[in-house]
Design a protein around this motif. Structure first.
Motif, mmCIF file in Angstrom:
data_model
loop_
_atom_site.group_PDB
_atom_site.id
_atom_site.type_symbol
_atom_site.label_atom_id
_atom_site.label_comp_id
_atom_site.label_asym_id
_atom_site.label_seq_id
_atom_site.Cartn_x
_atom_site.Cartn_y
_atom_site.Cartn_z
ATOM 1 N N GLN A 98 22.145 4.053 7.359
ATOM 2 C CA GLN A 98 21.998 4.956 8.500
ATOM 3 C C GLN A 98 20.672 5.711 8.444
ATOM 4 N N LEU A 99 20.436 6.446 7.341
ATOM 5 C CA LEU A 99 19.170 7.160 7.183
ATOM 6 C C LEU A 99 18.989 7.573 5.718
ATOM 7 N N ILE A 100 17.738 7.934 5.425
ATOM 8 C CA ILE A 100 17.408 8.491 4.117
ATOM 9 C C ILE A 100 17.448 10.002 4.282
ATOM 10 N N ALA A 101 18.481 10.636 3.756
ATOM 11 C CA ALA A 101 18.642 12.073 3.956
ATOM 12 C C ALA A 101 17.591 12.870 3.190
ATOM 13 N N GLU A 102 17.201 12.358 2.028
ATOM 14 C CA GLU A 102 16.201 13.085 1.232
ATOM 15 C C GLU A 102 15.427 12.063 0.390
ATOM 16 N N PHE A 103 14.086 12.257 0.300
ATOM 17 C CA PHE A 103 13.236 11.374 -0.506
ATOM 18 C C PHE A 103 12.158 12.269 -1.147
ATOM 19 N N THR A 104 12.217 12.446 -2.487
ATOM 20 C CA THR A 104 11.306 13.352 -3.190
ATOM 21 C C THR A 104 10.642 12.617 -4.358
ATOM 22 N N ILE A 105 9.337 12.879 -4.564
ATOM 23 C CA ILE A 105 8.574 12.271 -5.666
ATOM 24 C C ILE A 105 7.942 13.393 -6.481
ATOM 25 N N TYR A 106 7.964 13.228 -7.822
ATOM 26 C CA TYR A 106 7.462 14.257 -8.742
ATOM 27 C C TYR A 106 6.343 13.674 -9.613
ATOM 28 N N ASP A 107 5.393 14.575 -10.009
ATOM 29 C CA ASP A 107 4.407 14.124 -10.999
ATOM 30 C C ASP A 107 4.990 14.302 -12.397
ATOM 31 N N ARG A 108 4.223 14.007 -13.415
ATOM 32 C CA ARG A 108 4.757 14.010 -14.774
ATOM 33 C C ARG A 108 5.079 15.413 -15.277
ATOM 34 N N TRP A 109 4.619 16.450 -14.589
ATOM 35 C CA TRP A 109 4.943 17.824 -14.949
ATOM 36 C C TRP A 109 6.151 18.360 -14.157
ATOM 37 N N ASP A 134 0.809 -1.215 0.000
ATOM 38 C CA ASP A 134 0.000 0.000 0.000
ATOM 39 C C ASP A 134 0.845 1.268 0.000
ATOM 40 N N VAL A 135 2.140 1.165 0.403
ATOM 41 C CA VAL A 135 2.991 2.348 0.568
ATOM 42 C C VAL A 135 4.278 2.151 -0.231
ATOM 43 N N PHE A 136 4.702 3.234 -0.900
ATOM 44 C CA PHE A 136 5.974 3.232 -1.630
ATOM 45 C C PHE A 136 7.048 3.847 -0.713
ATOM 46 N N TYR A 137 8.006 2.980 -0.278
ATOM 47 C CA TYR A 137 9.050 3.461 0.624
ATOM 48 C C TYR A 137 10.376 2.783 0.272
ATOM 49 N N ILE A 138 11.486 3.302 0.828
ATOM 50 C CA ILE A 138 12.830 2.817 0.519
ATOM 51 C C ILE A 138 13.223 1.757 1.531
ATOM 52 N N ILE A 139 13.604 0.594 0.987
ATOM 53 C CA ILE A 139 14.027 -0.526 1.835
ATOM 54 C C ILE A 139 15.553 -0.541 1.883
ATOM 55 N N SER A 154 13.362 1.316 5.367
ATOM 56 C CA SER A 154 12.491 0.159 5.646
ATOM 57 C C SER A 154 11.354 0.518 6.593
ATOM 58 N N ASP A 155 10.917 1.782 6.583
ATOM 59 C CA ASP A 155 9.842 2.245 7.475
ATOM 60 C C ASP A 155 8.642 2.692 6.635
ATOM 61 N N PRO A 156 7.566 1.881 6.572
ATOM 62 C CA PRO A 156 6.408 2.254 5.756
ATOM 63 C C PRO A 156 5.788 3.588 6.154
ATOM 64 N N THR A 157 5.925 3.961 7.434
ATOM 65 C CA THR A 157 5.303 5.217 7.866
ATOM 66 C C THR A 157 6.024 6.427 7.300
ATOM 67 N N SER A 158 7.251 6.219 6.769
ATOM 68 C CA SER A 158 8.007 7.317 6.182
ATOM 69 C C SER A 158 7.849 7.377 4.667
ATOM 70 N N ARG A 213 7.694 14.850 -0.217
ATOM 71 C CA ARG A 213 9.091 15.096 0.167
ATOM 72 C C ARG A 213 9.266 14.803 1.656
ATOM 73 N N ARG A 214 10.324 14.034 1.959
ATOM 74 C CA ARG A 214 10.693 13.759 3.345
ATOM 75 C C ARG A 214 12.225 13.876 3.465
ATOM 76 N N GLU A 215 12.690 14.217 4.684
ATOM 77 C CA GLU A 215 14.126 14.332 4.951
ATOM 78 C C GLU A 215 14.458 13.619 6.261
ATOM 79 N N ASN A 216 15.666 13.020 6.259
ATOM 80 C CA ASN A 216 16.202 12.385 7.479
ATOM 81 C C ASN A 216 15.205 11.377 8.070
ATOM 82 N N ILE A 217 14.852 10.424 7.265
ATOM 83 C CA ILE A 217 13.904 9.388 7.705
ATOM 84 C C ILE A 217 14.603 8.043 7.720
ATOM 85 N N ARG A 218 14.014 7.084 8.401
ATOM 86 C CA ARG A 218 14.597 5.750 8.510
ATOM 87 C C ARG A 218 14.290 4.932 7.263
#
Length: 579
Positions: free
Chosen positions: A511-522, A500-505, A535-539, A528-533
């Motif tokens: 150590q951590l995900i310093a930056e995670f950004t998703i864009y639409d086709r435009w 159900d959730v797209f996250y980084i495993i 393998s954490d679906p909540t992030s 956008r999230r920063e400094n997240i764990r």
């Protein structure tokens, strides 16, 4: 010679003005939308010796004093309290006579027709609108109808004359206007067969020049008789006797007071009806019509036997039948006689009906005829069969065996590490599990084996319900890497608890995900999230943008990961959102 011709013309004009023209009954009510056959005249109205006098009558129309009306004209514009149609009820055209804006003028129509045995009842309809000034009665706007024989004598019960002054029976008041809505009158002409009768209708304003008076007029030729309905012995139980319409009162020999009566006919029986016109047209002019009943001899019907299928209809003439039985039907051939009777014995054959039950597994389908069954339910189908066979109706009870299979989500492990794979099938039952490939699995035939692949592997489980032979498959990806991260290629945020959730495993050294950004086709940032764990679906991204579900499709992403050994990597890619 010229004087003689001129004298002849004056004599002809005077005679025409006196009696009008011959009008045939086809246009006596202006049905053609014209005044063909009618003579239109006009002139000045004045008063002499306390009487209204018509002066200078000439042929023709002045100031629209004769106007043939149509249904599209609607209602009279001056009468606002009631609806006064400009066309008589039941007609398509009438005529308006009179000036609608001022007085001192009269307008008139004249017609004549020859009375025959088939038109011995002259029926006319009129509506009147008269302005009511404070003048003497002879100075008032007025309306009149007069019918004379060919000798010029007024026919009994045919003369009607009314002025705007005083109390007028049948009229209503609207301010200073007195008006009468459409009223029907009739004149008995049975004593005038072979003679030519003359009709004269006049409307005029006041003699003092200012106040208007006009009227609407319509007419038709009828036969002064009681009309019987077609009666066929064996088909009809009663006969209808109909008196002419347009009278105020009816009195039958049976004691009934309606315009029609129902009788049980006997040949030779005599009936009569007395009709009276509306009181303001002279109710003393009572008219009696007599009728002797004639009943045709019973006719032998044409006999037929017919078979139809249930639900069908069989038509005989104007009648339609659906139920089995014997019916006697009169065919209307326009003869007015009982010479076309059909006796039909109708048989109704039932449809061929059958019922069946079908059961199959979820995800499967079954086609019968042009219907594809995919869900449980009761379905009714009708199949055509060649005559004389009736159609077949099949009722199918469909049961779909439900089969729910869920599996562990994709995961990432370090080399030499392991993870448990779990396949769940509610409710508890007799299931057979088979995983493939079986390399690196602790138990390929178990519901929850432990996997320790040497490299990234996608495992597929095949589950079969041994009680009903239903089966289903699902797969899970186990990624193996050292200080690596993994992102699924697709996810489906449909709240089913699976992917159900797209996250980084990430592996254990992440150590951590310093930056995670998703864009639409435009190229717009929608997550956008920063400094997240890792393998954490909540992030991760749950497929929502500004509180609304994002549409299905491909979305670009970018992330930056830091590892415990101090290494940093940057990655870009795309993910497919499935709805």
């Amino acid at each position: 010679m010229r004087k003689g011709l001129l004298l002849c013309w004056f004599i002809f004009a005077a005679a025409t003005l006196a009696r009008g023209q011959l009008v045939d009954c086809s246009n006596i009510g202006f049905d053609e939308g014209t005044t063909r056959g009618w003579l239109l005249t006009n002139g000045t109205v004045t008063d002499i010796n306390q009487q209204a006098v018509y002066v200078g009558e000439t042929v023709g129309t002045v100031e629209n004093g004769h106007y043939v009306t149509s249904i599209s004209d609607g209602n009279d514009p001056k009468i606002t309290g009631d609806k006064l149609p400009m066309v008589a009820p039941g007609s398509t055209h009438s005529i308006r006579i009179g000036n609608i804006t001022r007085g001192s003028r009269f307008d008139r129509i004249k017609g004549a027709y020859t009375v025959t045995a088939d038109n011995t009842l002259f029926q006319y309809k009129f509506a009147v609108v008269l302005e009511n000034p404070t003048h003497q009665s002879y100075q008032q706007p007025a309306f009149s109808v007069q019918i004379t024989n060919q000798a010029g004598k007024t026919i009994s019960c045919s003369y009607y004359n009314v002025t705007a002054s005083g109390s007028i029976d049948g009229f209503k008041n609207q301010g200073d206007i007195r008006y009468r809505n459409w009223t029907t009158g009739a004149v008995d002409l049975r004593d005038y067969v072979g003679q030519t009768i003359n009709i004269e209708v006049t409307a005029h304003g006041c003699t003092e020049r200012r106040h208007f008076g006009y009227a609407y007029f319509d007419a038709q030729c009828l036969k002064a008789e009681i009309t019987p309905s077609l009666y066929c012995p064996g088909v009809d139980e009663t006969m209808t006797l109909r008196a002419p319409d347009g009278f105020a009162a009816y009195a039958w020999s049976t004691g009934e007071t309606t315009s029609t009566i129902q009788i049980k006919p006997t040949s030779g029986a005599k009936y009569w009806v007395k009709v009276k016109p509306f009181s303001s047209l002279n109710e003393t002019c009572e008219l009696q019509l007599d009728h002797i009943v004639h009943v045709d001899k019973p006719q032998e019907p044409t006999v037929q036997r017919v078979a139809i299928c249930e639900g069908e209809t069989y038509t005989v003439g104007d009648a339609s039948y659906r139920l089995a039985g014997t019916y006697l039907t009169r065919i209307n051939r326009g003869t007015g006689r009982c010479d076309s009777l059909v006796q039909t014995t109708l048989a109704v054959q039932p449809l061929a009906r059958s019922t069946q039950s079908l059961t199959f597994c979820e995800g499967e389908s079954l086609t019968i005829g042009d219907t594809v069954f995919r869900t449980s339910g009761t379905y009714v189908q009708r199949f055509s069969r060649k005559a004389p066979l009736c159609d077949s109706v099949v009722t199918t009870q469909v049961t779909v065996r439900l089969f729910n299979l869920s599996i562990s989500r994709d995961t990432l492990i370090s080399p030499a590490d392991s993870v448990q794979l779990v396949a769940t099938v509610p409710p508890t039952g007799n299931y057979r599990f088979s995983w493939s490939p079986n390399e690196g699995l602790s138990c390929p035939a178990c519901a929850a084996p432990r996997a320790s692949p040497a490299s990234t592997t996608r495992y597929t489980v095949h589950v079969e319900n041994l009680d009903n032979s239903c089966h289903m498959e699902a797969s899970v990806n186990v990624a193996v890497g050292t200080c690596t991260v993994y992102t699924p290629s697709a996810f489906s945020p449909n709240s089913d608890g699976v992917n159900d959730v797209f996250y980084i495993i990430g592996s254990e050294c992440t150590q951590l995900i310093a930056e995670f950004t998703i864009y639409d086709r435009w190229g717009e940032v929608i997550f956008r999230r920063e400094n997240i764990r890792a393998s954490d679906p909540t992030s991760g991204w749950d497929g929502l943008y500004q509180g609304l579900m994002a549409g299905p499709g491909t979305y670009a992403y970018r992330y930056r990961v830091s590892f415990i050994n101090g290494q940093t990597i940057r990655r870009t890619g795309s993910v497919l959102l499935i709805r």
